[in-house]
Design a protein around this motif. Sequence first.
Motif, PDB file in Angstrom:
ATOM      1  N   ASP A  56       0.377  -1.262  -0.154  1.00 55.03           N
ATOM      2  CA  ASP A  56      -0.263   0.233  -0.119  1.00 55.03           C
ATOM      3  C   ASP A  56       1.010   1.235   0.113  1.00 55.03           C
ATOM      4  N   GLY A  57       0.767   2.392  -0.008  1.00 55.40           N
ATOM      5  CA  GLY A  57       0.915   4.051  -0.218  1.00 55.40           C
ATOM      6  C   GLY A  57       1.582   3.546   0.834  1.00 55.40           C
ATOM      7  N   THR A  58       2.009   3.446   2.140  1.00 58.89           N
ATOM      8  CA  THR A  58       1.955   3.602   3.996  1.00 58.89           C
ATOM      9  C   THR A  58       3.729   3.401   3.370  1.00 58.89           C
ATOM     10  N   ASP A  59       3.192   1.879   3.032  1.00 54.51           N
ATOM     11  CA  ASP A  59       4.350   0.782   2.439  1.00 54.51           C
ATOM     12  C   ASP A  59       5.412   1.104   1.639  1.00 54.51           C
ATOM     13  N   LEU A 111       5.884   4.335   0.474  1.00 57.51           N
ATOM     14  CA  LEU A 111       7.231   5.994   1.788  1.00 57.51           C
ATOM     15  C   LEU A 111       7.499   5.037   2.210  1.00 57.51           C
ATOM     16  N   ALA A 112       7.242   4.300   3.125  1.00 55.16           N
ATOM     17  CA  ALA A 112       8.165   4.087   4.062  1.00 55.16           C
ATOM     18  C   ALA A 112       9.635   3.265   3.402  1.00 55.16           C
ATOM     19  N   GLU A 113       9.187   2.318   2.275  1.00 59.42           N
ATOM     20  CA  GLU A 113      10.502   1.762   1.897  1.00 59.42           C
ATOM     21  C   GLU A 113      11.487   2.909   0.695  1.00 59.42           C
ATOM     22  N   ARG A 114      10.912   4.199   0.603  1.00 61.51           N
ATOM     23  CA  ARG A 114      11.429   5.296  -0.251  1.00 61.51           C
ATOM     24  C   ARG A 114      11.702   6.040   1.025  1.00 61.51           C
ATOM     25  N   PHE A 115      11.576   5.520   1.835  1.00 58.36           N
ATOM     26  CA  PHE A 115      11.960   6.916   2.751  1.00 58.36           C
ATOM     27  C   PHE A 115      13.243   6.088   3.320  1.00 58.36           C
ATOM     28  N   GLU A 116      13.112   4.964   3.396  1.00 59.25           N
ATOM     29  CA  GLU A 116      14.294   4.090   3.836  1.00 59.25           C
ATOM     30  C   GLU A 116      15.715   4.583   3.253  1.00 59.25           C
ATOM     31  N   GLU A 117      15.599   4.441   1.795  1.00 55.36           N
ATOM     32  CA  GLU A 117      16.808   5.053   0.455  1.00 55.36           C
ATOM     33  C   GLU A 117      17.297   6.248   1.021  1.00 55.36           C
ATOM     34  N   HIS A 118      16.578   7.135   1.737  1.00 53.90           N
ATOM     35  CA  HIS A 118      16.539   8.574   1.969  1.00 53.90           C
ATOM     36  C   HIS A 118      17.972   8.518   3.435  1.00 53.90           C
ATOM     37  N   ILE A 148       7.084  10.573  10.198  1.00 55.87           N
ATOM     38  CA  ILE A 148       5.799  11.287  11.009  1.00 55.87           C
ATOM     39  C   ILE A 148       5.625  12.268  10.845  1.00 55.87           C
ATOM     40  N   ARG A 149       6.314  13.637  10.354  1.00 54.05           N
ATOM     41  CA  ARG A 149       5.188  14.691   9.366  1.00 54.05           C
ATOM     42  C   ARG A 149       4.593  13.847   7.545  1.00 54.05           C
ATOM     43  N   ALA A 150       5.888  13.364   7.373  1.00 53.69           N
ATOM     44  CA  ALA A 150       6.070  12.888   5.799  1.00 53.69           C
ATOM     45  C   ALA A 150       4.739  11.859   5.770  1.00 53.69           C
ATOM     46  N   SER A 151       5.089  11.060   6.394  1.00 52.52           N
ATOM     47  CA  SER A 151       3.801  10.263   6.389  1.00 52.52           C
ATOM     48  C   SER A 151       2.482  10.266   6.497  1.00 52.52           C
ATOM     49  N   ARG A 152       2.031  11.741   7.745  1.00 48.47           N
ATOM     50  CA  ARG A 152       1.039  12.530   7.598  1.00 48.47           C
ATOM     51  C   ARG A 152       0.612  13.289   6.328  1.00 48.47           C
ATOM     52  N   ALA A 153       1.318  13.730   5.309  1.00 51.87           N
ATOM     53  CA  ALA A 153       1.233  14.505   4.478  1.00 51.87           C
ATOM     54  C   ALA A 153       1.247  13.475   2.873  1.00 51.87           C
ATOM     55  N   GLY A 154       1.404  12.547   3.013  1.00 47.97           N
ATOM     56  CA  GLY A 154       1.463  11.842   1.827  1.00 47.97           C
ATOM     57  C   GLY A 154       2.473  12.424   0.777  1.00 47.97           C
ATOM     58  N   THR A 155       2.779  11.578  -0.643  1.00 46.26           N
ATOM     59  CA  THR A 155       3.196  11.871  -1.208  1.00 46.26           C
ATOM     60  C   THR A 155       2.896  13.112  -2.523  1.00 46.26           C
ATOM     61  N   ASP A 156       1.634  13.009  -3.049  1.00 46.77           N
ATOM     62  CA  ASP A 156       0.824  12.942  -4.010  1.00 46.77           C
ATOM     63  C   ASP A 156       1.099  14.453  -4.187  1.00 46.77           C
ATOM     64  N   GLY A 157       1.917  14.035  -5.410  1.00 53.92           N
ATOM     65  CA  GLY A 157       2.425  15.727  -6.366  1.00 53.92           C
ATOM     66  C   GLY A 157       3.714  16.023  -6.092  1.00 53.92           C
ATOM     67  N   ILE A 158       4.496  15.280  -5.040  1.00 46.12           N
ATOM     68  CA  ILE A 158       5.971  15.299  -4.573  1.00 46.12           C
ATOM     69  C   ILE A 158       6.628  14.475  -6.446  1.00 46.12           C
ATOM     70  N   GLU A 159       6.809  15.818  -6.447  1.00 42.24           N
ATOM     71  CA  GLU A 159       8.205  14.722  -7.447  1.00 42.24           C
ATOM     72  C   GLU A 159       9.596  14.675  -7.235  1.00 42.24           C
ATOM     73  N   ASN A 160      10.640  15.650  -6.668  1.00 43.70           N
ATOM     74  CA  ASN A 160      11.746  15.323  -5.686  1.00 43.70           C
ATOM     75  C   ASN A 160      11.606  15.078  -4.529  1.00 43.70           C
ATOM     76  N   LEU A 161      11.346  13.494  -4.267  1.00 45.85           N
ATOM     77  CA  LEU A 161      11.327  12.989  -3.107  1.00 45.85           C
ATOM     78  C   LEU A 161      12.280  13.432  -1.738  1.00 45.85           C
TER      79      LEU A 161
END
Length: 286
Positions: free
Chosen positions: A2-5, A7-14, A41-54
Amino acid sequence: MDGTDLLAERFEEHRAHLRSVAYRLLGSAGDADDAVQEAWIRASRAGTDGIENLGGWLTTIVARVSLNMLQSRRARREEPSDLVVRAGTIDGPEQEVELADSVGVALLVVLETLTPAERLAFVLHDLFALPYDEIAPIVNRTPEAARQLASRARRRVRGGSAAPDPARQREVVAAFLAASRGGDFAALLAVLDPEVVLRADAAAVASGATPEVRGAHAVAETFSGRARAARMALVDGAPGAVWLVGGEPRVVFRFALEGDRIVAVDLVADPETITLLSLTFPDELP
């Protein structure tokens, strides 16, 4: 997945990069870990819709979190030497030692002498190549003022010049306010850099301020005979002024100085932004 998983995977990359940014800003591996966790915490709450440069977006978040932590630390008057020693101790965790070695304890010592905004502008620009246009909103400054913050920090880090004299800077701002109240045009020009920039935030513009004014003559004309109700103050530790209404700050004047000249003035009227600023008046100083 899902979207949270995802995002978590991509967050770990950074994560390693984000921790490196936070450590250079905060000087403590423990605080850096806390900042990265808060960024998640802030990123997971906001979501990444429309974010081109994570990566850039996450860097901005962790920088904002770190700035808040630096300002809170300054407000508590926490001794920076304790943080520097903790960051460089050979008895600490292995990762902390590696981080301290990569940054250099000497650099951390110098960074602790900077204001939070100076530290953030210098670290993000000089160590991580973030453009001033992207640094400016993080420190609630104009790009020109962010450049000046980094410039002052850079000179102190490299030992190219003595640290700014706070007493002299207060004298310059006091002279500006006195000239403004008295309508002394020549005195205003004497403390303004020829290329000075005055900028107002959206709330100030809504109250009648001009969004941007450039040049010493234009800025002097804007302030001549005004600022009568502005009160001298330290804004995040730097000389500034505040317009109070009923004891509450309505507009904050932030100044960027180079030598004895004012190079930028920011008018901040947004209530939420003002609550993030540390305001100290002369009669409250120790």
